[in-house]
Design a protein around this motif. Sequence first.
Motif, short mmCIF file in Angstrom:
data_model
loop_
_atom_site.label_atom_id
_atom_site.label_comp_id
_atom_site.label_asym_id
_atom_site.label_seq_id
_atom_site.Cartn_x
_atom_site.Cartn_y
_atom_site.Cartn_z
N ALA A 61 -6.18 5.89 -3.22
CA ALA A 61 -5.74 6.23 -1.86
C ALA A 61 -5.25 7.68 -1.80
CB ALA A 61 -4.63 5.30 -1.40
N VAL A 62 -5.62 8.35 -0.72
CA VAL A 62 -5.19 9.73 -0.49
C VAL A 62 -4.34 9.85 0.78
CG1 VAL A 62 -7.15 10.71 -1.74
CG2 VAL A 62 -7.32 10.34 0.75
N ARG A 63 -4.20 8.75 1.50
CA ARG A 63 -3.38 8.72 2.71
C ARG A 63 -2.89 7.30 2.94
NH1 ARG A 63 -8.49 8.48 3.94
NH2 ARG A 63 -8.85 10.70 3.77
N LEU A 64 -1.88 7.18 3.79
CA LEU A 64 -1.36 5.88 4.21
C LEU A 64 -1.52 5.74 5.72
CD1 LEU A 64 2.01 5.69 2.23
CD2 LEU A 64 -0.21 4.75 1.57
N LYS A 65 -1.64 4.49 6.17
CA LYS A 65 -1.76 4.21 7.60
C LYS A 65 -1.08 2.88 7.90
CE LYS A 65 -5.20 3.55 11.26
NZ LYS A 65 -6.65 3.56 11.58
N ALA A 66 -0.48 2.81 9.08
CA ALA A 66 0.09 1.56 9.58
C ALA A 66 0.04 1.62 11.10
CB ALA A 66 1.54 1.40 9.10
N ILE A 67 0.20 0.50 11.75
CA ILE A 67 0.24 0.46 13.22
C ILE A 67 1.37 -0.46 13.65
CG2 ILE A 67 -2.24 0.91 13.49
CD1 ILE A 67 -2.53 -2.07 14.25
N HIS A 120 -10.41 5.42 1.30
CA HIS A 120 -9.25 5.81 0.49
C HIS A 120 -7.95 5.87 1.28
CE1 HIS A 120 -12.16 6.58 -2.62
NE2 HIS A 120 -12.82 7.37 -1.78
N THR A 121 -7.81 4.96 2.25
CA THR A 121 -6.59 4.85 3.02
C THR A 121 -5.82 3.61 2.56
OG1 THR A 121 -7.58 5.93 4.94
CG2 THR A 121 -5.63 4.57 5.34
N GLY A 122 -4.57 3.80 2.22
CA GLY A 122 -3.69 2.66 1.92
C GLY A 122 -3.15 2.14 3.24
N TYR A 123 -3.70 1.03 3.69
CA TYR A 123 -3.34 0.47 4.99
C TYR A 123 -2.26 -0.60 4.82
CZ TYR A 123 -3.53 -2.03 9.38
OH TYR A 123 -3.19 -2.61 10.55
N VAL A 124 -1.14 -0.41 5.50
CA VAL A 124 -0.06 -1.40 5.47
C VAL A 124 -0.24 -2.32 6.67
CG1 VAL A 124 2.43 -1.75 5.60
CG2 VAL A 124 1.49 0.14 4.24
N HIS A 125 -0.57 -3.57 6.37
CA HIS A 125 -0.81 -4.56 7.42
C HIS A 125 0.51 -5.14 7.92
CE1 HIS A 125 -2.92 -7.62 9.65
NE2 HIS A 125 -2.28 -8.57 8.99
N LEU A 126 1.40 -5.48 7.03
CA LEU A 126 2.71 -6.05 7.39
C LEU A 126 3.77 -5.54 6.43
CD1 LEU A 126 1.72 -9.82 7.79
CD2 LEU A 126 2.51 -8.35 9.65
N ARG A 139 13.36 -11.26 -0.35
CA ARG A 139 14.15 -10.44 0.58
C ARG A 139 13.28 -9.57 1.47
NH1 ARG A 139 19.60 -8.45 -2.29
NH2 ARG A 139 20.38 -10.50 -2.86
N GLY A 140 12.07 -9.31 1.05
CA GLY A 140 11.17 -8.50 1.86
C GLY A 140 9.77 -8.55 1.28
N TYR A 141 8.81 -8.06 2.05
CA TYR A 141 7.43 -8.05 1.57
C TYR A 141 6.64 -6.99 2.30
CZ TYR A 141 6.54 -10.88 5.76
OH TYR A 141 6.45 -11.33 7.05
N LEU A 142 5.56 -6.60 1.67
CA LEU A 142 4.60 -5.66 2.24
C LEU A 142 3.22 -6.15 1.84
CD1 LEU A 142 4.72 -1.80 2.17
CD2 LEU A 142 2.62 -3.05 1.71
N PHE A 143 2.36 -6.38 2.82
CA PHE A 143 0.98 -6.78 2.57
C PHE A 143 0.08 -5.65 3.04
CE2 PHE A 143 2.01 -11.57 3.29
CZ PHE A 143 2.71 -11.60 2.10
N GLY A 144 -0.73 -5.12 2.13
CA GLY A 144 -1.62 -4.04 2.47
C GLY A 144 -2.84 -4.03 1.57
N PHE A 145 -3.68 -3.03 1.76
CA PHE A 145 -4.89 -2.89 0.95
C PHE A 145 -5.38 -1.45 1.05
CE2 PHE A 145 -5.97 -4.51 5.14
CZ PHE A 145 -6.96 -3.65 5.58
N VAL A 146 -6.33 -1.10 0.22
CA VAL A 146 -6.92 0.24 0.24
C VAL A 146 -8.32 0.12 0.83
CG1 VAL A 146 -7.66 2.22 -1.14
CG2 VAL A 146 -5.54 1.00 -1.73
N THR A 147 -8.60 0.93 1.83
CA THR A 147 -9.89 0.89 2.52
C THR A 147 -10.93 1.70 1.76
OG1 THR A 147 -9.50 2.84 3.87
CG2 THR A 147 -8.67 0.74 4.74
N PRO A 148 -12.21 1.52 2.09
CA PRO A 148 -13.26 2.30 1.42
C PRO A 148 -13.12 3.81 1.61
CG PRO A 148 -14.22 0.40 2.50
CD PRO A 148 -12.78 0.47 2.93
#
Length: 147
Positions: free
Chosen positions: A101-107, A66-72, A55-64
């Motif tokens: 991770a200490v923060r989140l980021k998406a674009i 310490h940012t949790g980056y949401v790609h999709l 029904r849904g998905y989220l693809f992300g990773f944690v950068t060096p």
Amino acid sequence: MAVRIDRADVSDLHQVLADHARYWGERDLRSLHLTALVQEFGSTCLVARAEDGIRGYLFGFVTPDHTGYVHLIATRDDTRGTGLGRTLYEAFTAAARSQGAVRLKAITSPANTGSVAFHRSLGFRDRLVEDYDGPGRPRVVFTRDLP
């Protein structure tokens, strides 16, 4: 119908790509669905699974840094407005925190007003960055600190 959040695997990625239009409509974002994300960052690539499929998905990773980056992040056309996107973000946040991770980021693109409204509703700050994705390709950058 119950939905559970699971780690994504490559077969989930293939299913999402087969049903691409159910998640993205006429926008063709298949090139952003990288197998390496699921292979290498599996603990932060998530699917919301029910008896009737993903029904849904989220693809992300944690950068060096310490940012949790949401790609999709996407929800299926028949699931929008149910809070599933928020649930996926909560699961990702927990997974990202467990990796430091200490923060989140998406674009997103400035034209994606639905994404802008969604991320604002989750408490993200946003700013328009000109040429973020190359000359003449601005993006809205979302950030949110994790308490």
